[in-house]
Design an enzyme around this catalytic site. Structure first.
Site, PDB file in Angstrom:
ATOM      1  N   SER A 187       0.823  -1.201   0.000  1.00  0.00           N
ATOM      2  CA  SER A 187       0.000   0.000   0.000  1.00  0.00           C
ATOM      3  C   SER A 187       0.864   1.261   0.000  1.00  0.00           C
ATOM      4  CB  SER A 187      -0.951  -0.045   1.196  1.00  0.00           C
ATOM      5  OG  SER A 187      -1.938   0.940   1.112  1.00  0.00           O
ATOM      6  N   HIS A 208      -8.232  -4.864  -0.257  1.00  0.00           N
ATOM      7  CA  HIS A 208      -6.997  -4.175   0.108  1.00  0.00           C
ATOM      8  C   HIS A 208      -6.597  -4.579   1.526  1.00  0.00           C
ATOM      9  CE1 HIS A 208      -4.046  -0.916  -0.231  1.00  0.00           C
ATOM     10  NE2 HIS A 208      -4.222  -0.784   1.075  1.00  0.00           N
ATOM     11  N   ASP A 234     -10.548  -3.119  -4.367  1.00  0.00           N
ATOM     12  CA  ASP A 234      -9.595  -2.172  -3.809  1.00  0.00           C
ATOM     13  C   ASP A 234      -9.629  -0.902  -4.647  1.00  0.00           C
ATOM     14  OD1 ASP A 234      -7.358  -0.799  -2.891  1.00  0.00           O
ATOM     15  OD2 ASP A 234      -5.936  -2.399  -3.309  1.00  0.00           O
TER      16      ASP A 234
END
Length: 316
Positions: A162, A287, A257
């Site tokens: 991320s 995610h 996501d």
């Protein structure tokens, strides 16, 4: 769009039933507490490793040091070993060495190598480019002190999930342009690549997810409060004029996501500009699932595939 895997659906139901507010409804301090609390419920027990220790390196921040944690995986040889410099996720606002301790231990063991995790400064107290600057300092330290750390300086990779994937991608661009040592590989797990936050996926994931469009914009606002600065390639690697000359990449994206479209586009652009890429799209996952391994078995499977790609690069 592929249906959500039942394990991911159970996680979302659990979070909803807990009454935890979305990130954008919390202060950064509240979000950090909530993020840490979820770890106790959703992460597996951290596996044993051959060695782990906390370190620090000189850094550009007010304190003058960046905290690091070194893991030597089970099966790693006695001599200098390959190394993965890992940047944790958390939207540049939450997360730390402990939040990703289990993930880094798992990677160290699967790689039978060294993982060095970086505790970079967080926003909003330390906005962009503090995180990228700390990561670059850590990369310089690991490369410069490789012998003392038991690391093979010729086989240092960078990676992250991320926001950490965002920083890792930026590090590779910085290295190509002479601002840091060049990693030999980049491992990007559902990375943030464009802080414009305008891809179609932002319209598909508005509510009901661990990370939705509003929470992602909340993170971006804390990390880079000046909208004009979000076009800087150190914040938005996809905005770089060229991606040529970057190290080979493993890019993983998740179907459910808001970052999925930009991650896919980044992988395709890397390939189009001559960078070898392995792209894994886990279409039925959310995610952040790599740090939810107690509830989502796909976490272990995906980590195994990523580790195999990196081991192959080290061996090649």
């Amino acid at each position: 769009m592929t249906s959500l895997h039942p394990s991911a659906r159970r996680v979302l139901d659990l979070i909803r039933d807990s009454g935890r507010p979305p990130f954008e409804a919390m202060t950064p301090a509240e979000a950090r507490v909530a993020y840490a609390a979820a770890r106790q419920v959703l992460q597996p027990e951290p596996p044993a490793v051959a060695e782990w220790r906390d370190l620090s390196c000189p850094g550009p921040g007010p304190g003058g040091a960046v905290r690091l944690r070194l893991y030597r995986g089970l099966g790693a040889g006695a001599g200098p070993q390959p190394c993965l410099l890992f940047l944790h996720g958390g939207g540049w606002v939450v997360g730390d060495l402990d939040s990703h301790d289990q993930l880094c231990r798992e990677l160290a063991n699967r790689l039978a190598a060294v993982v060095v995790a970086v505790d970079y400064r967080l926003a909003p107290e330390h906005p962009f480019p503090a995180a990228a600057e700390d990561a670059a300092a850590a990369l310089r330290f690991v490369a410069g002190q490789a012998g003392a750390l038991g690391i093979d300086a010729a086989r240092i990779a960078v990676g992250g999930d991320s926001a950490g994937g965002n920083i890792a991608a930026a590090l590779c661009l910085m290295a190509r342009d002479g601002q840091a040592p060049m990693p030999m590989f980049q491992m990007l797990f559902y990375p943030v690549t464009d802080l414009a936050a305008e891809s179609p996926a932002y319209g598909r994931f508005i509510e009901g997810y661990v990370l939705n469009a509003a929470s992602m914009r909340w993170f971006i606002g804390h990390y880079v409060p000046d909208p004009a600065a979000r076009a800087d390639w150190r914040a938005s690697p996809a905005r770089a004029g060229s991606l040529s000359g970057l190290p080979p990449a493993f890019v993983m994206t998740a179907g459910h996501d808001p970052l999925s479209d930009e991650g896919i586009a980044y992988a395709r652009r890397l390939e189009a500009e001559g960078v070898p890429v392995s792209h894994l799209h886990v279409s039925d996952q959310i995610h952040g699932f790599l740090t939810l391994g107690k509830a989502i078995p796909a976490s272990a499977v995906t980590l195994g595939q990523a580790a195999a790609a990196l081991r192959l690069a080290w061996e090649g």
